[in-house]
Design a protein around this motif. Structure first.
Motif, short mmCIF file in Angstrom:
data_model
loop_
_atom_site.label_atom_id
_atom_site.label_comp_id
_atom_site.label_asym_id
_atom_site.label_seq_id
_atom_site.Cartn_x
_atom_site.Cartn_y
_atom_site.Cartn_z
N THR A 39 -0.68 -4.23 3.22
CA THR A 39 0.66 -4.72 2.88
C THR A 39 1.36 -5.44 4.40
O THR A 39 2.30 -5.63 4.28
N MET A 42 2.87 -8.92 4.59
CA MET A 42 4.17 -8.86 3.99
C MET A 42 5.43 -8.49 4.55
O MET A 42 4.88 -8.35 5.61
N GLN A 46 10.16 -7.42 2.20
CA GLN A 46 9.48 -7.53 0.68
C GLN A 46 8.26 -5.87 1.11
O GLN A 46 8.00 -5.15 -0.04
N GLU A 49 10.68 -3.02 -0.32
CA GLU A 49 10.60 -3.22 -1.19
C GLU A 49 9.20 -2.88 -1.79
O GLU A 49 9.26 -1.69 -3.47
#
Ligand code: HEM
Length: 151
Positions: A39, A42, A46, A49
């Motif tokens: 991730t 991101m 984002q 979350e």
């Protein structure tokens, strides 16, 4: 090494639970490592979350550790504390110390995750991956010590 593994049905149940706990517990630490790496591209919003949703995985980690501790105590009770301490020696004593540290780290992670959930992110989001990585290193070290102790 003492006589072949204790041939008691209950002992085998504990051994099965120990390995299932291992899969759940250490597996969760590796899963969070992979999620953290995957991730990185991101945006911070984002990622927060996503990681708040993925945090449900930590339940597996707690259940895994609980299974390891309960089945580990099961080994001690069925085989005898003295015999297991003699069999496992220094590697096992160090393993137990690291198990106590791991339990503290998993407890602290639960507190951080709760804070992050309530705040919808916030400062504890930066601490969680660091503590998670330390927990992974401690878990892998416990596995290495367990194999050395019980060969
Ligand atoms: C109170 C906590 C624990 C106790 C008392 C305990 C005790 C034991 C004992 C007595 C064995 C030998 C079982 C046998 O082969 O007859 C064992 C094996 C093992 N334990 Fe634990 N354990 C505990 C927690 C953990 C944790 C937290 C982990 C991993 C993170 C772990 C990983 C292992 C592994 C990988 C083996 C297999 C070693 C082998 O067969 O070579 N244990 N444990």
């Amino acid at each position: 090494m003492p006589a072949a593994r204790l041939d008691s049905g209950m002992y085998e149940v504990f051994l099965i639970l120990h390995f299932l706990g291992l899969a759940l517990g250490v597996g969760t630490s590796f899963a969070f490592l992979t999620l953290g790496i995957s991730t990185r591209s991101m945006t911070p919003e984002q990622r927060t979350e996503f990681m708040l949703k993925a945090a449900v995985l930590s339940k597996n980690g707690s259940i895994g550790l609980a299974l390891l501790i309960v089945s580990g105590i099961g080994f001690l009770v069925t085989r005898g504390v003295g015999e297991v301490m003699r069999w496992g020696g220094g590697a096992f004593h160090t393993k137990l110390l690291l198990v106590a540290i791991l339990a503290g780290l998993v407890g602290y992670l639960q507190v951080l995750l709760k804070k992050a959930r309530l705040a919808g992110g916030g400062p504890s989001m930066a601490t969680i991956p660091k503590v998670s990585r330390i927990a992974l290193i401690v878990s892998v070290t416990i596995v290495i010590l367990a194999v050395i102790a019980f060969k």
